[in-house]
Design a protein around this motif. Structure first.
Motif, PDB file in Angstrom:
ATOM      1  N   ASP A  53      27.641 -31.031 -32.808  1.00 17.46           N
ATOM      2  CA  ASP A  53      28.224 -32.531 -31.897  1.00 17.46           C
ATOM      3  C   ASP A  53      26.778 -33.372 -33.169  1.00 17.46           C
ATOM      4  O   ASP A  53      25.485 -33.395 -32.738  1.00 17.46           O
ATOM      5  N   ASN A  54      27.136 -34.628 -32.433  1.00 18.52           N
ATOM      6  CA  ASN A  54      24.968 -35.638 -32.541  1.00 18.52           C
ATOM      7  C   ASN A  54      23.618 -35.715 -31.974  1.00 18.52           C
ATOM      8  O   ASN A  54      23.812 -35.451 -32.641  1.00 18.52           O
ATOM      9  N   SER A  55      24.307 -34.960 -30.358  1.00 18.46           N
ATOM     10  CA  SER A  55      22.793 -35.036 -30.246  1.00 18.46           C
ATOM     11  C   SER A  55      22.763 -33.996 -30.750  1.00 18.46           C
ATOM     12  O   SER A  55      21.328 -33.555 -30.590  1.00 18.46           O
ATOM     13  N   GLU A  56      22.749 -32.551 -30.948  1.00 17.59           N
ATOM     14  CA  GLU A  56      22.239 -30.998 -31.661  1.00 17.59           C
ATOM     15  C   GLU A  56      21.567 -32.118 -32.607  1.00 17.59           C
ATOM     16  O   GLU A  56      20.865 -31.600 -32.937  1.00 17.59           O
ATOM     17  N   ARG A  57      22.508 -32.734 -34.178  1.00 16.27           N
ATOM     18  CA  ARG A  57      21.845 -33.169 -35.102  1.00 16.27           C
ATOM     19  C   ARG A  57      20.603 -34.501 -34.366  1.00 16.27           C
ATOM     20  O   ARG A  57      19.492 -33.616 -35.293  1.00 16.27           O
ATOM     21  N   ASP A  58      20.951 -34.690 -33.865  1.00 15.12           N
ATOM     22  CA  ASP A  58      19.438 -35.490 -33.454  1.00 15.12           C
ATOM     23  C   ASP A  58      18.358 -35.133 -32.688  1.00 15.12           C
ATOM     24  O   ASP A  58      17.141 -35.232 -33.542  1.00 15.12           O
ATOM     25  N   LEU A  59      18.870 -33.969 -32.150  1.00 13.00           N
ATOM     26  CA  LEU A  59      17.740 -33.162 -31.653  1.00 13.00           C
ATOM     27  C   LEU A  59      17.138 -32.378 -32.660  1.00 13.00           C
ATOM     28  O   LEU A  59      15.546 -32.375 -33.200  1.00 13.00           O
ATOM     29  N   GLY A  60      17.678 -31.886 -33.274  1.00 17.24           N
ATOM     30  CA  GLY A  60      17.419 -30.660 -34.961  1.00 17.24           C
ATOM     31  C   GLY A  60      16.642 -31.953 -36.322  1.00 17.24           C
ATOM     32  O   GLY A  60      14.955 -31.448 -36.522  1.00 17.24           O
ATOM     33  N   VAL A  61      16.378 -32.686 -35.929  1.00 16.28           N
ATOM     34  CA  VAL A  61      16.028 -34.105 -36.910  1.00 16.28           C
ATOM     35  C   VAL A  61      15.104 -34.441 -36.320  1.00 16.28           C
ATOM     36  O   VAL A  61      13.672 -34.209 -37.164  1.00 16.28           O
ATOM     37  N   HIS A  62      15.361 -34.482 -34.866  1.00 15.56           N
ATOM     38  CA  HIS A  62      13.286 -34.302 -34.387  1.00 15.56           C
ATOM     39  C   HIS A  62      12.244 -33.675 -34.111  1.00 15.56           C
ATOM     40  O   HIS A  62      11.159 -33.268 -33.715  1.00 15.56           O
ATOM     41  N   LEU A  63      12.687 -32.216 -33.812  1.00 17.80           N
ATOM     42  CA  LEU A  63      12.258 -30.927 -34.201  1.00 17.80           C
ATOM     43  C   LEU A  63      11.467 -30.416 -35.845  1.00 17.80           C
ATOM     44  O   LEU A  63      10.590 -30.733 -35.669  1.00 17.80           O
ATOM     45  N   GLU A  64      12.705 -31.531 -37.203  1.00 16.94           N
ATOM     46  CA  GLU A  64      11.522 -31.076 -38.023  1.00 16.94           C
ATOM     47  C   GLU A  64      11.137 -31.904 -37.762  1.00 16.94           C
ATOM     48  O   GLU A  64       9.259 -31.597 -38.768  1.00 16.94           O
ATOM     49  N   THR A  65      10.782 -32.865 -37.557  1.00 16.26           N
ATOM     50  CA  THR A  65       9.499 -34.176 -38.086  1.00 16.26           C
ATOM     51  C   THR A  65       8.934 -33.671 -37.390  1.00 16.26           C
ATOM     52  O   THR A  65       7.614 -33.875 -37.773  1.00 16.26           O
ATOM     53  N   ALA A  66       8.582 -32.892 -35.913  1.00 17.96           N
ATOM     54  CA  ALA A  66       7.383 -33.017 -35.263  1.00 17.96           C
ATOM     55  C   ALA A  66       6.977 -31.214 -35.961  1.00 17.96           C
ATOM     56  O   ALA A  66       5.696 -31.258 -35.993  1.00 17.96           O
ATOM     57  N   LEU A  67       8.035 -30.714 -36.576  1.00 17.40           N
ATOM     58  CA  LEU A  67       7.148 -29.667 -37.225  1.00 17.40           C
ATOM     59  C   LEU A  67       6.721 -29.494 -38.568  1.00 17.40           C
ATOM     60  O   LEU A  67       5.257 -28.832 -39.022  1.00 17.40           O
ATOM     61  N   ARG A  68       7.149 -30.527 -39.055  1.00 18.18           N
ATOM     62  CA  ARG A  68       6.809 -30.494 -40.473  1.00 18.18           C
ATOM     63  C   ARG A  68       5.484 -30.831 -40.836  1.00 18.18           C
ATOM     64  O   ARG A  68       4.974 -30.043 -41.823  1.00 18.18           O
ATOM     65  N   GLY A  69       4.718 -32.065 -40.059  1.00 16.21           N
ATOM     66  CA  GLY A  69       3.615 -31.985 -40.331  1.00 16.21           C
ATOM     67  C   GLY A  69       2.563 -31.464 -40.137  1.00 16.21           C
ATOM     68  O   GLY A  69       1.324 -31.005 -40.328  1.00 16.21           O
TER      69      GLY A  69
END
Lengths: 362, 317
Positions: free
Chosen positions: B129-145
């Motif tokens: 659901d949406n909260s899990e997608r939200d967490l996934g996006v934040h996690l990707e932002t944190a790890l991408r750099g």
């Protein structure tokens, strides 16, 4: 994944393998396993014997929000099972006819022994897409393996009758208002076995709601033999389940639960079925005519062995009370296993039963 | 909604059990809210272990202890206890992208975050659901750099997090339909901080090159309601939402201590900034600084766990 460079071919004829073992296992898995099994005494690639199981480890009660939980580790296969109870109101069941009467008063004769199955009170689900193995990545709907595991577990749960229907029922006994004038007390209680007087105008107990158990099984890590691990986790979690005491509150017209631990009850289970899976490894990869070919029956396979075998046998045994009962036999693929091999497998399963039931029953 | 590929429950729908203490009107019958026993700048004990999934390239498991109710010694029933945080992370990769994918000169990071159905007080389904997608996006932002992506062109890496037990948004005693205002999702902040830390451990376990080890930390401005007067809000590190009556604002950062850089920053709630001369209330800068302090604390545990992993791996060689 590091890149491997193998040294140039050596001119020395005495040189041993120039590849490390893992490379050999990846390049030609079938001869690798065959080379391990052929000599006498034969060992598998993971240095177990053909009838040796991996040691199981079980941990209960680690999840806070689940009524019962178990974490089972068999070798590298790790499974988490959480059981949550939710309430299904009898009035929400379509076409439900109110069942009345004391427990054991002939409900079974009225054909309600399939109650748990008909009302879907046990809901097991196996989730493999958790990244437990490179083939099972999330974002996909459950594939064939996950769906077939869920179905096998579902049918074994119901066919083994491990949970008595009575455990999941929530009764309500309406107060006997005929004697209101005398003592004027209004008691709202669930069933009490003491006052089972057969007065004709005493209102009968009725089932107001059912407990539905959602059994969710997640694979943290998969290294072969998912069915055994999943079934062991369900069994262990069911032993751990503690259902709160639930009663029907007629004033609020809802089912309430009491939060005192002393009134909660553990499920009483019938028997302790244990599943044992085996695969059959044949010496020749392709069948070359008829003939005696060597084969080995390997118990508790891991992913490497499962990939090399296409014949799989699973037996579910229950040796409670000293007598061995077979609750299920499943054989898929291949033509090697006959009656003799089956007897051998059941014998091995009985040994495993002793080990697992001691662990599960604590 | 029936999912045809899974075994579904009763078609009539089931409801979560409601406890009689939820509905008790007498305040004496309601159990007490757990209180924070740690000082405001102390984090919870963290348990971090790598290598839980041998078939994956890298994996890690993180556990934060639950808060205990100091007054009750008896073990509580399932639905009345407050939960800790239990996360597992597996990393698969770097793997080659499928042939149909367009060329990419750097590695493609995909994150999946999923709550297990038994992770929270209210049972969650299997669909994301949406909260899990939200967490996934934040996690990707944190790890991408953090990942040095240029070393793996045309490759992909998958980071998969399963939340076995998640923080709750508020104490269950507050949740009884008394207030129509639902709590904002404060539990997700601690969950995200744990996700960043555990993903970082798993990526290091997989041997993927990174510029530094990113750690997650969370801080909050809380107000405890004690009677009539509104006390000054306090800053705490590593908040447990069920311990506080009201959370005014919370901030979570993904922080690289070696380079003193922040890869991800997320603030929720009402907060002013330094130029506001409001006395007593914390400012946005203070909140972010405190979150960085919390991340430093997690970083220490992370480095200790990774040292153990390195010892094991090198010892094997």
């Amino acid at each position: 994944m590091s890149t491997l460079t193998h040294p140039p071919p050596s001119t020395n004829p005495q040189s041993s393998l120039s590849f490390p073992r893992e490379t050999f296992a990846k390049l030609s898995p079938h001869p690798y396993l065959l080379a391990h099994l052929t000599p006498n005494p034969s060992k598998r690639a993971n240095s177990r014997t053909a009838t040796q199981f991996r040691i199981p480890h079980i941990n209960n009660g680690s999840l806070t929000h689940a009524e019962g939980s178990a974490v089972v580790r068999i070798g590298d296969t790790t499974v988490v099972c959480g059981i949550r109870g939710e309430i299904l109101l009898a009035s929400d069941v379509p076409n439900y006819r109110v069942t009345t009467g004391a427990p054991g008063s002939g409900l079974e004769e009225r054909g309600v022994e399939e109650e748990a199955r008909e009302l879907d009170l046990l809901v097991p689900n196996i989730e493999l897409s958790t990244g437990c193995s490179p083939q099972f990545l999330p974002g996909q709907a459950p594939g064939t393996l996950a769906q077939s595991l869920s179905t096998r577990v579902y049918s074994l749960l119901h066919s083994s009758r491990i949970i008595d229907n009575e455990e999941l029922r929530i009764w309500y006994e309406p107060p006997d208002l005929s004697g209101m004038g005398k003592n004027g007390e209004d008691e709202i209680m669930e069933d009490s076995d003491d006052d089972e007087e057969d007065e004709e105008d005493k209102p009968e107990r009725e089932i107001k709601a059912f407990w539905t158990l959602y059994i969710d099984i997640l694979f943290i890590s998969l290294d072969g033999n998912p069915f055994d691990a999943a079934w062991a986790s369900i069994l262990s979690a069911l032993h751990d389940v503690r259902l709160p005491h639930a009663y029907w509150d007629p004033d609020r017209e809802m089912v309430l639960c009491s939060d005192s631990v002393s009134k909660s009850k553990k499920l009483s289970l019938r028997g302790c079925p244990v599943a044992v899976s085996t695969v059959v490894f044949r010496a020749k990869e392709k069948r070359v005519g008829k003939g005696e070919e060597k084969y080995w029956v390997l118990v508790d396979p891991d992913t490497f062995e499962e990939g090399l075998c296409d014949e799989c046998v699973t037996v579910v045994v229950d040796c409670t009370g000293g007598k061995t009962k077979m609750l299920g036999i499943e054989k898929v693929g291949g033509t090697v296993v006959g009656r003799g091999e089956m007897r051998g497998i059941v014998g091995v399963a009985e040994e495993r039963w002793k080990e697992m039931s001691a662990l599960i029953n604590g | 909604m029936t999912d045809r590929r899974r075994i579904n429950g009763p078609s009539g729908g089931t409801s979560t059990p409601i406890y009689s203490s939820y509905l008790a009107k007498d305040p004496k019958e309601i159990p007490e809210r757990p209180t924070r026993t740690r000082p405001p700048n102390v984090l919870r004990k963290m348990f971090l272990k790598t290598g839980v999934t041998p078939s994956a390239s890298g994996s890690a498991y993180l556990e934060l202890e639950a808060s205990k109710n100091p007054n009750s010694t008896a073990p509580g029933l399932a639905s009345l206890s407050t939960s800790g945080l239990k996360l597992t992370c597996t990393v698969h990769g770097p793997r080659p992208l499928p042939k149909s994918a367009p060329f990419s000169p750097h590695i493609i990071l995909t994150t999946h975050v999923k709550y297990a159905p038994f992770a929270t007080r209210k049972r969650r389904g299997y669909l994301r659901d949406n909260s899990e997608r939200d967490l996934g996006v934040h996690l990707e932002t944190a790890l991408r750099g953090v990942i040095i992506g240029d070393r793996w062109p045309k490759s992909g890496v998958e980071v998969i997090i399963t939340i076995l037990e998640g923080e709750e948004d508020q104490w269950w005693g507050d949740d009884i339909g008394r207030g129509a205002i639902g709590a904002a999702e404060w539990g997700m902040m601690s969950v995200l901080s744990g996700c960043i830390t555990v993903a970082s451990a798993a990526i290091a376990d997989a041997g993927i090159d990174c510029v530094d080890v990113v750690a997650g930390g969370v801080a909050a401005v809380v107000r405890s309601g004690n009677g009539g007067k509104a006390p000054a809000p306090a800053l705490v590190l590593d908040p447990i939402p069920s311990e506080h009556k009201e959370i005014v604002a919370a901030c979570i950062v993904g922080y690289l201590p070696g380079r003193d850089e922040i890869t991800d920053l997320w603030v929720k709630g009402e907060i002013g900034h330094d130029n506001d001369a409001s006395s007593g209330s914390a400012s946005y800068e203070e909140l972010a600084d405190n979150a960085v302090q919390a991340a430093l604390g997690s970083h220490r545990v992370l480095v200790a766990a990774l040292k153990e992993t390195a010892d094991v791996k090198l010892g094997r060689l």
